[in-house]
Structures are given as structure tokens and as C-alpha cells.
Design an enzyme around this catalytic site. Structure first.
Site, PDB file in Angstrom:
ATOM      1  N   HIS A 195      43.384  42.922  45.269  1.00  0.00           N
ATOM      2  CA  HIS A 195      42.541  42.513  46.380  1.00  0.00           C
ATOM      3  C   HIS A 195      42.377  40.993  46.343  1.00  0.00           C
ATOM      4  O   HIS A 195      41.844  40.459  45.369  1.00  0.00           O
ATOM      5  CB  HIS A 195      41.155  43.154  46.292  1.00  0.00           C
ATOM      6  CG  HIS A 195      41.183  44.641  46.120  1.00  0.00           C
ATOM      7  ND1 HIS A 195      40.145  45.338  45.535  1.00  0.00           N
ATOM      8  CD2 HIS A 195      42.106  45.576  46.464  1.00  0.00           C
ATOM      9  CE1 HIS A 195      40.428  46.623  45.520  1.00  0.00           C
ATOM     10  NE2 HIS A 195      41.618  46.798  46.078  1.00  0.00           N
ATOM     11  N   TYR A 252      31.236  39.984  37.803  1.00  0.00           N
ATOM     12  CA  TYR A 252      31.795  38.797  38.441  1.00  0.00           C
ATOM     13  C   TYR A 252      30.787  38.161  39.390  1.00  0.00           C
ATOM     14  O   TYR A 252      30.056  38.837  40.092  1.00  0.00           O
ATOM     15  CB  TYR A 252      33.114  39.096  39.164  1.00  0.00           C
ATOM     16  CG  TYR A 252      33.166  40.319  40.034  1.00  0.00           C
ATOM     17  CD1 TYR A 252      33.032  40.217  41.408  1.00  0.00           C
ATOM     18  CD2 TYR A 252      33.376  41.574  39.478  1.00  0.00           C
ATOM     19  CE1 TYR A 252      33.096  41.331  42.224  1.00  0.00           C
ATOM     20  CE2 TYR A 252      33.450  42.707  40.286  1.00  0.00           C
ATOM     21  CZ  TYR A 252      33.308  42.585  41.657  1.00  0.00           C
ATOM     22  OH  TYR A 252      33.380  43.696  42.455  1.00  0.00           O
TER      23      TYR A 252
END
Length: 486
Positions: free
Chosen positions: A79, A142
């Protein structure tokens, strides 16, 4: 191209934070010290000051996400997202794989890194992410610098985890890995439409500098937009706020109310303030909200001209309406960290300007009267554009930079005389003081026309910009080249 790293820090000092580059431009591997004791360990997972000092972009994260993987073999990707992210492991281990899906020479380049808690990776937008959990109960986290939304997901770029051209050697074969139905059907690299680079937006496309920027950036930047008043009208802030700024990483404001004499007229003062100050406040707010690098053009008119040479750090001392509005705008722009202010003087470019006017008078055999007690150097709009491009391309420190031609300080009379000389005109230029010139103008039927006060000295010190590696052009050579285009 594939690179396999491990969580064993490659730094000679594993107890110190370190950052290394990878074959994918902008993709960085961070080695994070783990401070252990009998209870476990502690790490600084995100430490802005230390990491930025070592070369991590100051990417201003706004959201923290976590991905829990119950079983080894859980695999996600590829992605490519429209934001930057800093990925690290909270517990367990993963194989991180990245393929560059951005438009450009590095498209398709691959990097893999085996990661545990001691490693983090900075991923620039447009680089495709893939992750495989290597242990049960693996969690990675993240930081991202945009808020996720369904609309944002529509701008993702995808590639297939199993593509042999990408060629990732997954530790747990994909036939035994757990993948989502969507990930199974992502396109092969050969079928991927590359992720477009972030956009550069230039305001004031029809002005002298706007035209120079378009000529330059059209050949060096593949995703630049040049906007005029029909799209963004600086007298109408709603056109600024209503523009789609997503995907813009650089905004160059080459638009301004520059009619310095007209700005003194009572009927124009509000417009000058609206364009040069109020609109700039909205641009700064947009830049801050979207973390856009803002490039703004300043002027020698922010100074009163009592000093013979002006540095970037001189305190403002404007004398007129135009200078006051430009000084106020500089203060606003300076409030946003990611800014470049380029201070100019005596600008010459495409369209109406002093040099073009003198050349026309010379061609018609007219001998003009020109002031000889205002001093400075010309700045050609092509050179301003080149300086902007240089600062952006080299990542020069943010801040203010003077830009003009290099060479001796001259007067407007000197420049006019040189134009007549270079064009071989039969006429001559008559020197006059500023006070005498204004008296003459009043005597020619314009006693009520406002005239802005001019700085006596407009020469700009060029030390700071030359220290970035940019070499300002010689003023006389630029003048010759410019006259050859008329």
C-alpha cells in the site's frame, strides 16, 4: 534491487540512535537503542529533536496507528499512501518490505528489513508498504502526518505482494500466509499507475516572476500548477481556503500588490493590505495545516534605506504603505517553520519594468530624466526563479535570503545610461535628484498623484544565499542578455 537488513543495529554503537539511507530515496532505517533492565526494556520510539538532527524529515505526525497480528504469517501490502510514516515494532518481529511506486527513476526499487523493537523505518509518501509478522502476537506501530479517512484511501496506490518482478523473499511463503481478500488482487508492478509526485503551486502566474517560474519549473518539476486570479484571488480569502491543497508540498507566492505609488492612495490602501497581508495570513494558515513549504517574495522596501547594504537580519523600518504591508507579510510568513523568504530589489522580468521602459525610450530617441541618488542592484526574475529552485532542490535551511544580481552598486541613472549605451541610442540620460524629479513631475500636471517614499540604499548582502551554493549572476551580463530579448 533488494536489500535485506536485520534488527541487529549496523551502527558501531548500538547504544546510540543512528539513521541510515537505503536504495529507495527518502526511505530511512533508524536504529533505536533499547535500554534494558530486569523489568524489560525502554526505548525512545519517536524523539523529534534527536531524529531530525540526524537527518529524519521533520514530518509532523498527527496520528498514531497500531497493527496487531495474532499469528505469524499475517501479511499486509503493498500500500502506497499519500502521507509519510514512521514504522516501528512494539513487540514481536516483522519483515518489512517496501517498493517505490512513485513516478521517477526509482520506480520499482525494493528494500526489505527484518525488524524488531530496535528498528524503525521512515517511509515517504508514495512508497508501497508490505509487512509480514514473523512471530505470534506481533504488534507494530506507525506515526503518520495525515489523518486517515475513507476519502484518503481512494488515493492509495497498490501493488501485489506476490509479484515476481518485485521479488520479495517472504520468510513464510505466501501460500501459507494470512492475507486479506483485497491484497490478493492488487495489480502487478507492470500494471501500476505510478504515484504522482506532490504538487507545487505557484500564485501570480501572469506576473514577471510567475512567468519565469513557469518557464523554469515546467522543465524541472513534473507536477507544478500555475494559478492566476481566476482560480485564487488574493482579495478574496475564501478562494484560498476553498482550494484543494491536498497533495501540495510547495506553495510559491509570486503574487502581490506591487504598485508602490498607487498603494499610497487612500482608495488603494485597503486593497494593498488585503493582497499583501490578509491573503498571506491565509496562505500561512494553509501551509501550517497541510505542512506545505511556503516560498514568499519580499522587498527592499521593508527598509528605510539608511544603511548602504542590507542583511537578512536587519530590523524592518518601512517608510510607505507598500513597504509596511511587505514587512507585515514577512512577519507572518516567518511564523511558519517551513518557509523561504526571498528579499529582492529592483526587479526586471517579462512585461513592464524600468529597463524595458528605458530601452523603448532609447529606441524612440527620447532623452529621459532619471534619478541619480537612489542606489542598488537589479534583480532579474529568471534569477529569482533559479534561486527558489536551488533552495528547494538542495533543502537549504529554511529562513530569509537576499537575492539580486551581483556586481557594483549603481544608481537608476547609471542603469539608464548603460541601457542607452548598450542599445546604441543617439540620445542621452539626464541625471536629477529625487527631490528635483518629484518637483518636475508635479510641474507636469500631476500635483495630486501620491508618490511612495523610496529607500535611498537598496543593495542587498548576498552572503547567505551564496553559502548555500547558489551563485548570483553578474548584473551587467544579465542586463546585456535581457536587452537582447527585447
Amino acid at each position: 534491487m533488494s536489500t535485506r537488513g536485520t534488527d541487529a543495529a549496523t551502527s558501531s554503537r548500538p547504544d546510540e540512535l543512528s539513521i541510515e539511507e537505503t536504495p529507495i530515496p527518502g526511505l530511512l532505517v533508524l536504529h533505536l537503542p533499547l535500554h534494558r533492565d530486569n523489568r524489560g526494556w525502554f526505548k525512545e520510539n519517536w524523539q523529534r529533536a534527536k531524529m531530525v538532527a540526524l537527518g529524519l524529515p521533520d514530518f509532523a505526525p498527527v496520528q498514531n496507528n497500531m497493527s496487531f497480528n495474532a499469528s505469524a504469517g499475517a501479511t499486509r501490502g503493498f500500500h502506497a499512501e499519500p502521507w509519510d510514516k514512521l514504522v516501528s515494532v512494539a513487540c514481536g518481529r516483522i519483515l518489512g518490505a517496501w517498493v517505490d511506486l512513485r513516478e521517477g527513476d526509482s520506480f520499482g526499487r525494493v528494500v526489505t528489513v527484518e525488524m524488531g523493537p530496535q528498528t524503525a523505518v521512515f517511509v515517504p509518501r508514495g512508497v508501497g508498504n508490505g509487512y509480514q509478522a514473523l512471530e505470534d502476537g506481533t504488534t507494530y506501530t506507525y506515526l503518520v502526518n495525515e489523518h486517515w479517512s475513507p476519502a484518503a484511501k481512494s488515493s492509495y496506490t497498490f501493488a501485489n505482494l506476490a509479484d515476481p518482478e518485485i521479488g520479495v523473499d517472504w520468510p513464510i511463503p505466501l501460500a501459507r500466509a494470512e492475507r486479506s481478500e483485497a491484497d490478493l488482487h492488487h495489480p502487478l508492478l507492470a500494471e501500476v499507475t505510478p504515484f504522482k509526485p506532490a504538487r507545487t503551486v505557484v500564485l501570480g502566474a501572469s506576473g514577471q516572476l510567475g512567468q519565469s517560474l513557469e518557464a523554469l519549473l515546467a522543465t524541472t518539476t513534473g507536477n507544478a500548477e500555475f494559478l492566476g486570479r481566476d482560480t485564487i484571488d488574493l482579495t478574496r480569502p475564501e478562494t484560498i481556503d476553498g482550494y484543494d491543497w491536498d497533495g501540495v508540498d510547495t506553495l510559491i507566492n509570486a503574487a502581490a500588490f506591487t504598485a508602490v505609488d498607487a498603494a499610497e492612495a487612500p482608495e488603494n490602501r485597503a486593497t494593498a493590505w488585503a493582497v499583501n497581508v490578509t491573503a498571506v495570513r491565509h496562505l500561512v494558515e494553509v501551509a501550517r495545516r497541510h505542512r506545505i513549504t511556503l516560498v514568499h517574495i519580499s522587498s527592499d522596501y521593508v527598509f528605510d534605506g539608511t544603511r548602504e547594504v542590507h542583511t537578512e537580519d536587519e530590523e524592518f523600518s518601512p517608510m510607505g504603505v507598500y513597504g509596511t504591508t511587505k514587512a507585515a507579510a514577512d512577519e507572518l510568513v516567518s511564523s511558519w517553520d517551513r518557509h523561504y523568504i526571498l528579499r529582492t530589489s529592483w526587479v526586471v522580468g517579462h512585461g513592464h519594468n524600468f529597463v524595458a521602459t528605458m530601452a523603448e525610450l532609447a529606441s524612440r530617441g527620447i532623452s529621459p530624466t532619471v534619478v541619480d541618488d537612489q542606489f542598488g542592484r537589479l534583480t532579474f526574475s529568471d534569477d529569482i526563479a533559479a534561486a527558489i529552485s536551488h533552495l528547494l532542490a538542495t533543502g537549504a535551511p529554511f529562513g530569509s535570503y537576499n537575492i539580486s544580481s551581483e556586481g557594483p552598486t549603481v544608481s537608476w541613472y547609471d542603469i539608464a545610461t548603460r541601457v542607452f549605451e548598450l542599445t546604441g541610442a543617439a540620445g542621452s540620460v539626464c541625471p536629477v535628484s529625487t527631490a528635483q524629479y518629484l518637483a518636475q513631475q508635479a510641474g507636469h500636471g500631476a500635483p495630486g498623484r501620491p508618490v511612495a517614499p523610496r529607500p535611498t540604499h537598496s543593495t542587498l548582502d548576498l552572503t547567505r544565499i551564496t553559502q548555500t551554493g547558489f551563485q548570483p549572476a553578474d548584473g551587467d551580463q544579465r542586463l546585456k542578455a535581457y536587452l537582447a530579448t527585447l
